[in-house]
Enzyme design. Structure first.
Site, PDB file in Angstrom:
ATOM      1  N   SER A 137       0.840  -1.186   0.000  1.00  0.00           N
ATOM      2  CA  SER A 137       0.000   0.000   0.000  1.00  0.00           C
ATOM      3  C   SER A 137       0.885   1.250   0.000  1.00  0.00           C
ATOM      4  CB  SER A 137      -0.943  -0.045   1.201  1.00  0.00           C
ATOM      5  OG  SER A 137      -1.938   0.936   1.101  1.00  0.00           O
ATOM      6  N   GLU A 231      -9.982  -3.507  -6.459  1.00  0.00           N
ATOM      7  CA  GLU A 231      -9.491  -2.408  -5.628  1.00  0.00           C
ATOM      8  C   GLU A 231      -9.395  -1.124  -6.434  1.00  0.00           C
ATOM      9  OE1 GLU A 231      -5.393  -2.309  -4.229  1.00  0.00           O
ATOM     10  OE2 GLU A 231      -5.069  -4.268  -5.132  1.00  0.00           O
ATOM     11  N   HIS A 261      -7.633  -5.010  -1.652  1.00  0.00           N
ATOM     12  CA  HIS A 261      -6.387  -4.338  -1.307  1.00  0.00           C
ATOM     13  C   HIS A 261      -5.554  -5.155  -0.313  1.00  0.00           C
ATOM     14  CE1 HIS A 261      -3.902  -0.747  -1.076  1.00  0.00           C
ATOM     15  NE2 HIS A 261      -3.989  -0.731   0.238  1.00  0.00           N
TER      16      HIS A 261
END
Length: 290
Positions: A137, A231, A261
């Site tokens: 991320s 996502e 995600h």
């Protein structure tokens, strides 16, 4: 900064989103038990706090410098442990997870500066041929920014990079912010926008060390990008892969259908996560000569 259909959020809304994201990491993720095979040790790298993650009854071969997720505003090596521990297990490496400074208290470039300081310290103790960098991320974003910053500083680069669901374009111009919003069960577009505004402060979102999509990517090491098809950050991975390929970087893009995600955090309990992690482990071991 953002596409025309997005209205910048006010300070109160940003604060509310940041508080919710931090509560999720400290109250939910931190409550998960540490797997029994995982050994943790607090350390520091170049004055930056870090967490060493190893797997019991194994002898690590190589080191992975890890940058955790949390949208630049939340998370720590301990409460965002799962992806790092899973990578330590599948790659057979020692993982060093950096406890970089968070926004909005410390906006860009604080996190990149911390990552670079930690990387310099690792280079002092680990042969570059035994080193990979990785993150999930926001940590994936910082991984790419670190590589660009290290290259521009004339530092030797690691043998491989692995990024899970990176945010490569903080202007949020990818179409998937609209086309995947209804199927993404993890990431809210507004929450992500709030985090990005907190991280950016007064910085232009198109700066190379903010949004790696706009950086000169030439000379970066072989890179594996993994993401899910469900996502909002999907286009940030696909567009990044195209830019890396155009810069003659050896890049592999793996999109797992129906996944959200950083699904790799779920580890062996989810078959798709287990397979993605096996692929990431093979990638790291191959490039570290294992």
């Amino acid at each position: 900064m953002f596409p025309r259909y997005m209205t910048p959020l006010d300070a109160q809304k940003i604060t509310e989103h940041v508080q919710r994201q931090r509560a999720f990491f400290t109250d939910v993720l931190a409550a998960r038990p540490v797997p029994g095979d995982v050994r943790l040790r607090d350390t520091e790298l170049g004055g930056i706090p870090a967490l060493e993650v190893t797997i019991r009854q194994t002898r690590p071969r190589g080191t992975t410098l890890w940058l955790h997720g949390g949208a630049f505003v939340a998370g720590s090596p301990r409460n965002a442990l799962a992806p790092a521990a899973n990578v330590a297990r599948v790659s057979g490496t020692r993982v060093l997870s950096v406890d970089y400074r968070l926004a909005p208290e410390h906006p860009h470039p604080a996190a990149v500066d911390d990552a670079l300081a930690a990387y310099r310290a690792v280079l002092d103790e680990v042969p570059v041929g035994e080193l990979a960098v990785a993150g999930e991320s926001a940590g994936g974003t910082l991984t790419l920014a670190l590589l660009v910053a290290a290259r521009d500083a004339g530092l030797p680069l690691p043998r491989a990079a692995v990024v899970f669901s990176p945010a490569s374009d903080l202007t949020m111009a990818g179409r998937s912010f609209r086309t995947k919003a209804e199927v993404d069960p993890v990431v809210s577009v507004e929450a992500l926008q709030a985090a990005f505004q907190a991280y950016l402060g007064e910085t232009d979102a198109t700066r190379p060390l903010v949004s790696p999509l706009f950086a000169d990517l030439a000379g970066l090491p072989p890179t594996l990008i993994q993401c899910g098809s469900h996502e909002v950050l999907l286009d940030d991975s696909t567009r990044l892969a195209a830019r890396l390929a155009a810069a003659d970087v050896a890049v592999a893009l793996e999109v797992t259908a129906g996944m959200s995600h950083v699904f790799q955090a779920r580890g062996p309990e989810l078959p798709q996560a287990a397979e993605a992690l096996r692929s990431a482990g093979r990638f790291v071991r191959h490039h570290l000569g294992g």
